[in-house]
Design an enzyme around this catalytic site. Structure first.
Site, mmCIF file in Angstrom:
data_model
loop_
_atom_site.group_PDB
_atom_site.id
_atom_site.type_symbol
_atom_site.label_atom_id
_atom_site.label_comp_id
_atom_site.label_asym_id
_atom_site.label_seq_id
_atom_site.Cartn_x
_atom_site.Cartn_y
_atom_site.Cartn_z
ATOM 1 N N ALA A 13 0.831 -1.215 0.000
ATOM 2 C CA ALA A 13 0.000 0.000 0.000
ATOM 3 C C ALA A 13 0.862 1.260 0.000
ATOM 4 O O ALA A 13 0.351 2.369 0.151
ATOM 5 C CB ALA A 13 -0.932 -0.001 1.214
ATOM 6 N N GLN A 15 4.095 3.925 -1.513
ATOM 7 C CA GLN A 15 4.269 4.758 -2.713
ATOM 8 C C GLN A 15 4.833 4.005 -3.910
ATOM 9 O O GLN A 15 4.344 4.157 -5.023
ATOM 10 C CB GLN A 15 5.286 5.862 -2.383
ATOM 11 N N SER A 17 4.863 0.807 -4.474
ATOM 12 C CA SER A 17 3.933 -0.225 -4.933
ATOM 13 C C SER A 17 2.793 0.350 -5.759
ATOM 14 O O SER A 17 2.245 -0.338 -6.631
ATOM 15 C CB SER A 17 3.380 -1.001 -3.735
ATOM 16 N N ARG A 98 20.896 6.405 4.054
ATOM 17 C CA ARG A 98 20.042 5.217 4.018
ATOM 18 C C ARG A 98 20.370 4.255 5.165
ATOM 19 O O ARG A 98 19.497 3.585 5.695
ATOM 20 C CB ARG A 98 20.166 4.508 2.670
ATOM 21 N N ASN A 105 14.475 -0.774 10.070
ATOM 22 C CA ASN A 105 14.025 -1.706 9.026
ATOM 23 C C ASN A 105 14.607 -3.122 9.093
ATOM 24 O O ASN A 105 14.016 -4.054 8.543
ATOM 25 C CB ASN A 105 14.357 -1.125 7.640
ATOM 26 N N VAL A 129 14.231 -4.013 -2.172
ATOM 27 C CA VAL A 129 14.184 -2.594 -2.534
ATOM 28 C C VAL A 129 14.284 -1.723 -1.272
ATOM 29 O O VAL A 129 14.926 -0.674 -1.264
ATOM 30 C CB VAL A 129 12.876 -2.287 -3.308
ATOM 31 N N GLY A 130 13.646 -2.166 -0.196
ATOM 32 C CA GLY A 130 13.611 -1.392 1.061
ATOM 33 C C GLY A 130 15.020 -1.105 1.559
ATOM 34 O O GLY A 130 15.887 -1.990 1.543
ATOM 35 N N ASP A 159 20.220 3.200 -9.666
ATOM 36 C CA ASP A 159 21.505 3.891 -9.784
ATOM 37 C C ASP A 159 22.058 3.726 -11.201
ATOM 38 O O ASP A 159 22.569 4.669 -11.803
ATOM 39 C CB ASP A 159 22.491 3.315 -8.754
ATOM 40 N N HIS A 187 24.095 0.502 -2.489
ATOM 41 C CA HIS A 187 23.096 1.519 -2.851
ATOM 42 C C HIS A 187 23.133 2.595 -1.770
ATOM 43 O O HIS A 187 22.324 2.602 -0.850
ATOM 44 C CB HIS A 187 21.704 0.887 -2.966
#
Ligand code: NAD
Ligand code: LMR
Length: 326
Positions: A13, A15, A17, A98, A105, A129-130, A159, A187
């Protein structure tokens, strides 16, 4: 028509996605002859919003959308899944790196790694991706001991795509003219976009640009592009991130373009002296549903120093989450 495959998307739900799901269901990721069953994972408070996204997916009447599961249970979301896109995680805000997201996370990826280990197809292809994507991929991989580590990857394609565009624009050529560029490493702001082996319309890229532009403009622009987007948009990249996820998975599943390289965060086998077991971005080619590191790429002292610096950062991130690495 082929038999449907199962595609899990976490943070369904969110952004990214909101761009990603519609393109997967349209066939952009796995081909227009490949029906998909979407298995969508969210945290409990976002299930109502997810219901709205699922209603919109229904309302597109995609011929390839063969079913949908919406759940807050990772064991359900990863059941028999063939492709897992691990997007669900907190994004950074202005002024953050990040890796500052690790404490928020990292836990998510140990839980999901275990669920993948216990429930996914043995051939599952996982894309994290997270953020921080490489270290989160490492956490998921280490929590899935029964799955081949080659099946866990981190997204470096955004990138790579950013670097392609900067070089094409600078040289006045098209994206299709640029070949054999690579973004090495993490990343993060230490990533190393390398054009020493790249060509633009057949000419050596380094003969078309000057060293000061390369060092002081191109490299920092690509390294800092995520932060620049957060500053301009007030939110982190979403549509371009979804696009990169589609590119990464499509090439992995269906093969990358002949005569070119893609950048993928993958399980290091020690190539180029990078410590085995880190999730590090290398130049890759994909065929037959598998990736391979391009060997024999020339790296000069300038490149070697930058490749080492980004490796060092990945070691530090790994050591910071040692408690989540069985
Ligand atoms: P977002 O906040 O809009 O969406 C994230 C969603 O994940 C939310 O809906 C949230 O409820 C959900 N979520 C949180 N924890 C979860 C869990 N345990 N299980 C399932 N879902 C969960 O964020 P976004 O803009 O979609 O970005 C998502 C992530 O992708 C961020 O970490 C961002 O930094 C990262 N990102 C990575 C790249 C890359 O190139 N690797 C590019 C862009 C964004
Ligand atoms: C990006 O590169 O756009 C994403 O990783 C989001 C961010 O935090 O920069």
């Amino acid at each position: 028509m082929k038999a449907p495959v199962r595609v899990t998307v976490t943070g369904a739900a969110g952004q990214i996605s909101y761009s990603l799901l519609f393109r997967i269901a349209s066939g952009a990721m796995l081909g227009e002859d490949q029906p998909v069953i979407l298995q969508l994972l969210e945290i409990t408070p976002a299930l109502e919003a997810l219901k709205g996204v699922a209603m919109e997916l229904d309302d597109c009447a995609f011929p390839l959308l063969a079913g949908m599961v919406c759940t807050d249970d990772p064991n359900v979301a990863f059941k028999d899944t063939d492709y897992a896109l691990l997007v669900g995680a907190r994004p950074r805000g202005p002024g953050m790196e990040r890796k500052d997201l690790l404490s928020a996370n990292a836990e998510i990826f140990s839980v999901q790694g275990k669920a993948i280990n216990d429930h996914a197809s043995r051939d599952v292809k996982v894309l994290v991706v997270g953020n921080p994507a490489n270290t989160n991929a490492l956490i998921a991989q280490r929590n899935a001991p029964d799955i081949n580590p080659r099946q866990f990857t981190a997204m470096m394609r955004l990138d790579h795509n950013r670097a392609l565009t900067q070089l094409a624009q600078k040289t006045g050529k098209t994206i299709a003219d640029v070949k054999n560029l690579v973004v090495w490493g993490n990343h993060s702001a230490t990533q190393y976009p390398d054009v020493h082996n790249a060509t633009v319309d057949g000419a050596a890229a380094m003969s078309l640009i000057d060293q000061p532009w390369y060092e002081n403009d191109f490299i920092p622009t690509v390294q800092q592009r995520g932060a620049a987007i957060i500053k301009a948009r007030g939110a982190s990249s979403a549509a371009s991130a979804a696009n990169a996820a589609i590119d990464h998975m499509r090439d992995w599943a269906l093969g990358s373009a002949e005569g070119d390289w893609v950048s993928m965060g993958i399980y290091s086998d020690g190539s180029y002296g990078i410590e085995e077991g880190l999730i590090y971005s290398f130049p890759c080619v994909c065929k037959n549903g598998d990736w391979e590191i391009v060997q024999g790429v020339e790296t000069n002292d300038f490149s070697k120093a930058r490749m080492k610096a980004t490796e060092q950062e990945l070691k530090e991130e790994r050591d910071a989450v040692a408690h989540l690495l069985p």
